[in-house]
Design a protein around this motif. Structure first.
Motif, PDB file in Angstrom:
ATOM      1  N   VAL A 210       0.878  -1.184   0.000  1.00  0.00           N
ATOM      2  CA  VAL A 210       0.000   0.000   0.000  1.00  0.00           C
ATOM      3  C   VAL A 210       0.907   1.223   0.000  1.00  0.00           C
ATOM      4  CG1 VAL A 210      -1.799   1.273   1.259  1.00  0.00           C
ATOM      5  CG2 VAL A 210      -1.723  -1.221   1.391  1.00  0.00           C
ATOM      6  N   GLN A 211       0.730   2.086  -0.992  1.00  0.00           N
ATOM      7  CA  GLN A 211       1.555   3.291  -1.008  1.00  0.00           C
ATOM      8  C   GLN A 211       0.755   4.464  -0.495  1.00  0.00           C
ATOM      9  OE1 GLN A 211       3.480   3.032  -4.972  1.00  0.00           O
ATOM     10  NE2 GLN A 211       5.299   3.330  -3.711  1.00  0.00           N
ATOM     11  N   LEU A 212       1.243   5.051   0.576  1.00  0.00           N
ATOM     12  CA  LEU A 212       0.496   6.137   1.207  1.00  0.00           C
ATOM     13  C   LEU A 212       1.084   7.490   0.821  1.00  0.00           C
ATOM     14  CD1 LEU A 212       0.123   4.320   4.597  1.00  0.00           C
ATOM     15  CD2 LEU A 212      -1.696   4.723   2.948  1.00  0.00           C
ATOM     16  N   GLU A 213       0.291   8.521   1.044  1.00  0.00           N
ATOM     17  CA  GLU A 213       0.679   9.838   0.522  1.00  0.00           C
ATOM     18  C   GLU A 213       1.578  10.623   1.473  1.00  0.00           C
ATOM     19  OE1 GLU A 213      -3.520   9.893   2.098  1.00  0.00           O
ATOM     20  OE2 GLU A 213      -2.232   8.553   1.042  1.00  0.00           O
ATOM     21  N   ASN A 214       1.728  10.126   2.726  1.00  0.00           N
ATOM     22  CA  ASN A 214       2.587  10.825   3.680  1.00  0.00           C
ATOM     23  C   ASN A 214       4.043  10.401   3.425  1.00  0.00           C
ATOM     24  OD1 ASN A 214       4.084  11.556   5.994  1.00  0.00           O
ATOM     25  ND2 ASN A 214       2.267  11.510   7.269  1.00  0.00           N
ATOM     26  N   THR A 215       4.837  11.301   2.849  1.00  0.00           N
ATOM     27  CA  THR A 215       6.191  10.912   2.421  1.00  0.00           C
ATOM     28  C   THR A 215       7.104  10.601   3.608  1.00  0.00           C
ATOM     29  OG1 THR A 215       6.612  13.267   2.203  1.00  0.00           O
ATOM     30  CG2 THR A 215       6.274  12.052   0.169  1.00  0.00           C
ATOM     31  N   ARG A 216       6.920  11.320   4.709  1.00  0.00           N
ATOM     32  CA  ARG A 216       7.741  11.067   5.907  1.00  0.00           C
ATOM     33  C   ARG A 216       7.469   9.651   6.431  1.00  0.00           C
ATOM     34  NH1 ARG A 216       8.239  13.440  10.871  1.00  0.00           N
ATOM     35  NH2 ARG A 216       6.006  13.712  11.079  1.00  0.00           N
ATOM     36  N   PHE A 217       6.188   9.294   6.415  1.00  0.00           N
ATOM     37  CA  PHE A 217       5.773   7.964   6.875  1.00  0.00           C
ATOM     38  C   PHE A 217       6.305   6.891   5.928  1.00  0.00           C
ATOM     39  CE2 PHE A 217       2.772   4.443   7.343  1.00  0.00           C
ATOM     40  CZ  PHE A 217       2.668   4.345   8.723  1.00  0.00           C
ATOM     41  N   GLU A 218       6.225   7.179   4.632  1.00  0.00           N
ATOM     42  CA  GLU A 218       6.681   6.225   3.623  1.00  0.00           C
ATOM     43  C   GLU A 218       8.197   5.992   3.703  1.00  0.00           C
ATOM     44  OE1 GLU A 218       5.590   4.292   0.824  1.00  0.00           O
ATOM     45  OE2 GLU A 218       3.752   4.267   1.990  1.00  0.00           O
ATOM     46  N   LYS A 219       8.929   7.008   4.156  1.00  0.00           N
ATOM     47  CA  LYS A 219      10.382   6.861   4.299  1.00  0.00           C
ATOM     48  C   LYS A 219      10.719   5.913   5.449  1.00  0.00           C
ATOM     49  CE  LYS A 219      12.337  10.942   2.283  1.00  0.00           C
ATOM     50  NZ  LYS A 219      12.512  12.348   2.507  1.00  0.00           N
ATOM     51  N   GLN A 220       9.904   5.927   6.481  1.00  0.00           N
ATOM     52  CA  GLN A 220      10.178   5.108   7.665  1.00  0.00           C
ATOM     53  C   GLN A 220       9.582   3.709   7.567  1.00  0.00           C
ATOM     54  OE1 GLN A 220      11.929   6.002  10.481  1.00  0.00           O
ATOM     55  NE2 GLN A 220      12.478   7.887   9.452  1.00  0.00           N
ATOM     56  N   PHE A 221       8.435   3.598   6.911  1.00  0.00           N
ATOM     57  CA  PHE A 221       7.697   2.337   6.943  1.00  0.00           C
ATOM     58  C   PHE A 221       7.290   1.853   5.552  1.00  0.00           C
ATOM     59  CE2 PHE A 221       6.614   4.497  10.971  1.00  0.00           C
ATOM     60  CZ  PHE A 221       7.069   3.549  11.881  1.00  0.00           C
ATOM     61  N   VAL A 222       7.051   0.545   5.510  1.00  0.00           N
ATOM     62  CA  VAL A 222       6.424  -0.027   4.319  1.00  0.00           C
ATOM     63  C   VAL A 222       5.120  -0.669   4.809  1.00  0.00           C
ATOM     64  CG1 VAL A 222       7.861  -2.119   4.547  1.00  0.00           C
ATOM     65  CG2 VAL A 222       6.688  -1.678   2.417  1.00  0.00           C
ATOM     66  N   VAL A 223       4.057  -0.453   4.052  1.00  0.00           N
ATOM     67  CA  VAL A 223       2.744  -0.937   4.490  1.00  0.00           C
ATOM     68  C   VAL A 223       2.243  -2.005   3.525  1.00  0.00           C
ATOM     69  CG1 VAL A 223       0.350  -0.257   4.976  1.00  0.00           C
ATOM     70  CG2 VAL A 223       2.213   1.307   5.523  1.00  0.00           C
ATOM     71  N   TYR A 224       1.779  -3.121   4.099  1.00  0.00           N
ATOM     72  CA  TYR A 224       1.168  -4.179   3.298  1.00  0.00           C
ATOM     73  C   TYR A 224      -0.231  -4.414   3.845  1.00  0.00           C
ATOM     74  CZ  TYR A 224       5.934  -5.298   1.801  1.00  0.00           C
ATOM     75  OH  TYR A 224       7.196  -5.244   1.274  1.00  0.00           O
ATOM     76  N   SER A 225      -1.181  -4.675   2.959  1.00  0.00           N
ATOM     77  CA  SER A 225      -2.527  -4.945   3.454  1.00  0.00           C
ATOM     78  C   SER A 225      -3.312  -5.814   2.477  1.00  0.00           C
ATOM     79  CB  SER A 225      -3.274  -3.625   3.662  1.00  0.00           C
ATOM     80  OG  SER A 225      -4.571  -3.878   4.125  1.00  0.00           O
ATOM     81  N   GLN A 226      -4.260  -6.550   3.052  1.00  0.00           N
ATOM     82  CA  GLN A 226      -5.143  -7.362   2.205  1.00  0.00           C
ATOM     83  C   GLN A 226      -6.226  -6.482   1.580  1.00  0.00           C
ATOM     84  OE1 GLN A 226      -6.450 -10.164   5.154  1.00  0.00           O
ATOM     85  NE2 GLN A 226      -4.862 -11.648   4.648  1.00  0.00           N
ATOM     86  N   ASP A 227      -6.386  -5.256   2.092  1.00  0.00           N
ATOM     87  CA  ASP A 227      -7.419  -4.360   1.571  1.00  0.00           C
ATOM     88  C   ASP A 227      -6.881  -2.928   1.546  1.00  0.00           C
ATOM     89  OD1 ASP A 227      -9.644  -2.544   1.465  1.00  0.00           O
ATOM     90  OD2 ASP A 227     -10.961  -4.240   1.910  1.00  0.00           O
ATOM     91  N   GLN A 228      -6.745  -2.392   0.328  1.00  0.00           N
ATOM     92  CA  GLN A 228      -6.167  -1.057   0.166  1.00  0.00           C
ATOM     93  C   GLN A 228      -6.959   0.020   0.912  1.00  0.00           C
ATOM     94  OE1 GLN A 228      -3.448  -0.005  -1.967  1.00  0.00           O
ATOM     95  NE2 GLN A 228      -2.888  -2.148  -2.110  1.00  0.00           N
ATOM     96  N   THR A 229      -8.300  -0.056   0.812  1.00  0.00           N
ATOM     97  CA  THR A 229      -9.112   0.989   1.435  1.00  0.00           C
ATOM     98  C   THR A 229      -9.115   0.844   2.952  1.00  0.00           C
ATOM     99  OG1 THR A 229     -10.452   1.100  -0.536  1.00  0.00           O
ATOM    100  CG2 THR A 229     -11.420   2.054   1.427  1.00  0.00           C
ATOM    101  N   GLU A 230      -9.187  -0.401   3.427  1.00  0.00           N
ATOM    102  CA  GLU A 230      -9.196  -0.617   4.874  1.00  0.00           C
ATOM    103  C   GLU A 230      -7.872  -0.148   5.494  1.00  0.00           C
ATOM    104  OE1 GLU A 230     -11.576  -3.994   6.718  1.00  0.00           O
ATOM    105  OE2 GLU A 230      -9.510  -4.567   7.131  1.00  0.00           O
ATOM    106  N   ALA A 231      -6.762  -0.361   4.768  1.00  0.00           N
ATOM    107  CA  ALA A 231      -5.452   0.105   5.265  1.00  0.00           C
ATOM    108  C   ALA A 231      -5.483   1.616   5.446  1.00  0.00           C
ATOM    109  CB  ALA A 231      -4.358  -0.284   4.283  1.00  0.00           C
ATOM    110  N   ARG A 232      -6.115   2.311   4.502  1.00  0.00           N
ATOM    111  CA  ARG A 232      -6.180   3.777   4.597  1.00  0.00           C
ATOM    112  C   ARG A 232      -7.196   4.213   5.648  1.00  0.00           C
ATOM    113  NH1 ARG A 232      -4.749   2.554  -0.701  1.00  0.00           N
ATOM    114  NH2 ARG A 232      -2.987   3.802  -1.439  1.00  0.00           N
ATOM    115  N   TYR A 233      -8.203   3.383   5.874  1.00  0.00           N
ATOM    116  CA  TYR A 233      -9.186   3.667   6.929  1.00  0.00           C
ATOM    117  C   TYR A 233      -8.483   3.582   8.292  1.00  0.00           C
ATOM    118  CZ  TYR A 233     -13.224   2.777   9.963  1.00  0.00           C
ATOM    119  OH  TYR A 233     -14.148   2.814  10.973  1.00  0.00           O
TER     120      TYR A 233
END
Lengths: 315, 187
Positions: A210-233
């Protein structure tokens, strides 16, 4: 009761107990050294002469004796002393934070909970833990403990690899969700940049990226999810910022998973935690304050992540 | 030599097929994400009649606002509405609902009503889900647009007529609504 500072709490509640424990520690230490001298005199010296006459070399014997004797006897903190320390000081510290919290120095987060967090892809076949703390802060139940999770390889050259050593924290999450979402340290992108990001997409052990729009967060973490929308929720803009804040507080690479209505957080530790010193003095307020601060930081995760904000349908 | 040319052609063809398939997958992901957003917007539409009937009995001075919300809901759920108008109507509806939530502050009895509190929780949840769906949609659109604009897949996109999509922007009013909700929550 409220205390102005940790020093104030220490003086009011801990110093007397610590002084008593310090006396016990000094006596135990003396006893250990005495026993060590007796063991060396009675058992090791005759064996040494025996070994040097048969093996013609004294070094293997000396090294083996030091290693076995040292690790098994000298460096092991007596169990009774450890338990007294935890019961008389750590418990008080925990109750200073919240009088309702439960503490059991021998218990741990169950292995099934650790496994079901799916935070580590490796198979864990050695699992130990201690210092279990559980409680409820407003509407949110939580529990945690120190955990040592290892993988022992089979075969002739079997070796044990430590997969995780630190605090494992589990709490109720304040929103309903049904799928699995993982927030892991972003090692690939940090090391290999653009290609690292591509590699992350092909992780066979994890659900889609899941690629999120917060660049600072994206630099620190990688996010995986079975549901793209639920991950963003789950990972709303404020939640991402709050996770970054707790990552900064702990100065460690956190691993977080959202599974089965719970949030699981693995916080690695570099030093022993909630353990008494045996060979050095116990009258060390700095160490106790460090323990207290880490304890406070872990319990504050609930407030930091706003887990008591129950404005959604989950109560 | 002939085999070399043949191998080169096969590789080029495979690359073209790969890029084309990747663009198709991205376009489908956009459609799928829009479907998710649509489903969440419908959830909000379903909550509105109940919300209106609950607040109507208490809110004596907001009749115009309630009528506006009902009308906007009807327009948003109309089968004849085109997608670009739909975005505008949904934004207006969002703004109007935000206004309604602020007005609730003036009615302590309504705030204490259990039915209203339950509805408010449901509305908060749906709003969060809409926000999450919008972010998923925007992410899928960005992914598609990157494929259409970057070299060399831009040639394939141009040849097969792939079109760029527009990301949905958060309205300034929505951000204000969120703050109002936070205030509302603290009371």
């Amino acid at each position: 009761m409220k205390y102005a500072s940790f020093q104030h709490f220490y003086e009011r509640e801990l110093s007397k107990t610590i002084n008593e424990l310090e006396k016990t520690r000094i006596n135990l230490k003396k006893k250990k050294i005495k026993t060590a001298v007796i063991v060396v005199a009675v058992a090791i010296v005759p064996f040494y002469f025996l070994a040097t006459t048969i093996l013609q070399s004294h070094w293997p014997f000396i090294l083996a004796s030091l290693l076995i004797f040292g690790s098994a006897f000298l460096f092991r903190v007596p169990r009774g002393f450890r338990r007294s320390f935890k019961d008389l000081t750590i418990k008080k510290m925990i109750h200073k934070i919240n009088g309702e919290f439960k503490f059991d120095d021998l218990a741990r987060v169950p292995k099934y909970q650790f496994d079901s967090s799916k935070l580590f892809a490796n198979h864990i076949n050695r699992y130990r833990g201690e210092d279990y703390i559980a409680g409820k802060i407003e509407n949110t139940n939580f529990y945690m403990s120190e955990v040592l999770a290892q993988h022992k390889t089979s075969g002739k050259k079997s070796k044990t690899v430590t997969i995780f050593n630190g605090i494992f924290f589990v709490a109720d999450f304040h929103k309903h969700f049904h799928k699995e979402t993982f927030v892991l340290p972003d090692q690939a992108e940090k090391s290999f940049g653009f290609f690292g990001r591509k590699l992350q997409k092909w992780n066979p052990n994890r659900p889609p990226l899941v690629q999120l729009e917060n660049t600072r967060f994206e630099k620190q973490f990688v996010v995986y999810s079975q549901d793209q929308t639920e991950a963003r929720y789950i990972l709303s803009s404020s939640m991402m910022e709050n996770i970054l804040k707790i990552q900064e507080k702990f100065e460690h690479n956190l691993r977080i998973s959202f599974i089965g209505s719970k949030i699981n957080i693995a916080i690695p530790l570099r030093k022993p935690w909630l353990e008494p010193k045996f060979w050095g003095t116990l009258i060390n307020t700095k160490q106790l304050e460090d323990y207290h601060d880490t304890l406070k930081m872990v319990t504050e995760i609930i407030a930091d992540l706003n887990l008591n904000r129950r404005i959604w349908t989950k109560e | 030599m002939v085999w070399g040319i043949l191998a080169f052609v096969v590789v080029v063809l495979l690359v073209i097929v790969g890029m084309y398939n990747s663009l198709v997958i991205r376009r489908n992901e956009v459609k799928n994400a829009f479907g998710g957003l649509d489903a969440n917007l419908k959830k909000r539409h379903d909550l509105i009649p109940n919300l209106i009937s609950t607040v109507k009995a208490y809110m004596k001075h907001e009749a115009d606002l309630l009528t506006k919300i009902t009308q906007l809901r009807s327009r948003a759920t109309s089968p004849n509405i085109n997608p670009s108008d739909r975005v505008g109507v949904e934004n207006q509806l969002n703004q109007a609902l935000g206004g309604l939530m602020i007005s609730v502050e003036n009615y302590p009895d309504l705030k204490a009503n259990q039915n209203f509190m339950d509805l408010q929780r449901s509305m908060n949840e749906v709003e969060e889900q809409i926000s999450a769906s919008r972010r998923t949609y925007n992410s899928a659109v960005t992914d598609l647009n990157n494929g259409i604009q970057t070299f060399p897949s831009n040639f394939i996109a141009g040849f097969f007529g792939f079109k760029q999509e527009t990301v949905l922007k958060t309205q300034e009013s929505e951000r204000k609504n969120f703050n109002a909700k936070a205030l509302f929550d603290q009371s």
